[in-house]
Design an enzyme around this catalytic site. Structure first.
Site, PDB file in Angstrom:
ATOM      1  N   ARG A 269       0.694  -1.460   0.052  1.00  0.00           N
ATOM      2  CA  ARG A 269       0.041  -0.013  -0.098  1.00  0.00           C
ATOM      3  C   ARG A 269       0.928   1.191   0.080  1.00  0.00           C
ATOM      4  NH1 ARG A 269      -4.602   2.376  -1.365  1.00  0.00           N
ATOM      5  NH2 ARG A 269      -5.666   3.735   0.444  1.00  0.00           N
ATOM      6  N   GLY A 340      -6.468   0.108   7.321  1.00  0.00           N
ATOM      7  CA  GLY A 340      -7.331   1.300   7.089  1.00  0.00           C
ATOM      8  C   GLY A 340      -8.747   0.684   6.834  1.00  0.00           C
ATOM      9  N   GLU A 364     -14.846 -20.766  28.088  1.00  0.00           N
ATOM     10  CA  GLU A 364     -13.799 -21.580  28.759  1.00  0.00           C
ATOM     11  C   GLU A 364     -13.099 -20.648  29.648  1.00  0.00           C
ATOM     12  OE1 GLU A 364     -11.263 -24.539  26.793  1.00  0.00           O
ATOM     13  OE2 GLU A 364     -12.671 -24.618  24.985  1.00  0.00           O
TER      14      GLU A 364
END
Length: 380
Positions: A269, A340, A364
């Protein structure tokens, strides 16, 4: 200290990791849309031995110790968490009681079918009035001749809609409080008086089905009493304790997957003319995620080793579960932040993990119960 897994466990872990990342993840959207794990994936899981992880080889299982099982659970955590939930509910708390306490006849009757995946197992202890307060169980089991008659309701029982066998904790002597509970092997599909409620609609972990189990004068043969009478609560605590180590391992696998996705996204990105991986703010989040993975992995490995050595892990199992599940929550949040807007979209595995992981801090034993166990053990 040797922190290297044995070669056979590394190989099995790699096989399961590949299965989760290729076969299961390829069907993740289908599982999310239908809230159902495809039967062919469950058959493949059975062929890989996932239903028989804790079952001795003589009954058709793999017969792994705690370290081996948890290595597999970490690999399961790297794929769809609903699928992993089905397997872990069966192979961990659904199976361990029978393996530890069952008679030869009980083991011969159930374990081969459980190992093959023909009979999926579950563990029924939670009730509308008893979640964290397991000692407040109200389901009664009254001895009548050579059988017990069960009345009561369990809820949020994992695998209940598909279970062929449930380990059920019920009160056999109300006057003895928590020391008056016993464990029973119940075949919900073949026992008159047992009914399964509607499938729970959960926030996440689609495909890992849970539901109420209602007992109305359900007759269970005395031969299905699991272990000695009146020891059900103590044994239930032991089953849950060991199960917590597996949750820590699954959480570690999920963190590793989220970190891998985040690193790949940060490198690909671009913003302001360069990959976001070059921004210190993103690097800090990745570093914190790696710290969470490594500390959680060391903890589950230590506790699993302690289980295999026969040591008391009550405190350390809670330490491992608390640390790993809380760390996973933070890692999932950071993964959404790194991704994002993409991380908030339904078609993103990051969004799915963000929803799925929230349950691990509840079932649990909640995070708060883990801290009470830890503090109580320190002060005892």
């Amino acid at each position: 200290m040797n922190f290297e897994l044995p070669g056979d466990l590394r190989d099995m872990q790699a096989i399961i990791r590949d299965f989760m990342l290729t076969r299961v993840e390829a069907r993740a959207h289908e599982i999310e849309e239908t809230n159902h794990v495809p039967e062919d994936l469950l058959r493949e899981a059975a062929e890989l031995g996932l239903f028989g992880l804790s079952i001795p080889e003589e009954y058709g299982g793999v017969g792994l110790g705690a370290l081996g099982r948890c290595a597999v659970y970490e690999a399961l955590g790297m794929g769809h968490m609903g699928f992993g939930g089905v397997i872990s509910a069966h192979a961990s708390i659904g199976t361990s009681g029978l393996v530890k306490l069952g008679t030869d006849e009980q083991k011969a009757r159930f374990l081969p079918r459980m190992a093959s995946g023909e009979c999926v197992a579950g563990f029924a202890i939670t009730e509308p009035s008893s979640g964290s307060d397991a000692a407040n169980i109200r389901t009664r089991a009254e001895k009548r001749g050579d059988a017990y008659v069960l009345n009561g309701t369990k809820h949020y029982i994992s695998n209940a809609p598909i279970a062929g066998l449930l380990t059920v904790i019920a009160v056999t002597d109300p006057a003895r409080g928590s020391k008056g509970m016993s464990a029973f092997l119940v075949e919900p599909q073949n026992t008159p008086g047992v009914s399964i409620g509607k499938i729970d609609e959960k926030m996440g972990q689609k495909g890992a089905l849970s539901a109420e189990v209602i007992f109305q004068d359900a007759v269970v043969p005395a031969a299905n009493l699991l272990g000695p009478e009146h020891l059900g609560y103590r044994e239930a605590l032991g089953i849950l304790t060991n199960g917590r180590v597996g949750i820590a391992a699954r959480s570690t696998g999920a963190m590793q997957r989220l970190l891998d996705l985040s690193v790949a996204h940060a490198q690909a990105r671009e913003q302001f003319g360069k990959p976001i991986a070059e921004f210190q703010a993103v690097q800090f989040m990745l570093a914190e995620m790696e710290i969470a993975v490594q500390t959680s992995r060391v903890l589950w490995q230590k506790v699993a080793w302690m289980v295999d050595q026969g040591q008391d892990v009550r405190r350390m199992a809670s330490v491992a579960k608390y640390h790993a599940t809380e760390a996973l929550s933070q890692v999932a949040d950071k993964a959404v932040q790194v991704a994002g807007g993409m991380g908030y979209m339904k078609d993103s595995p990051v969004e799915r993990y963000y929803r799925d992981q929230r349950l691990l801090r509840i079932y649990e034993g909640t995070s708060e119960i883990q801290k009470l166990i830890i503090a109580g053990d320190l002060l005892r």
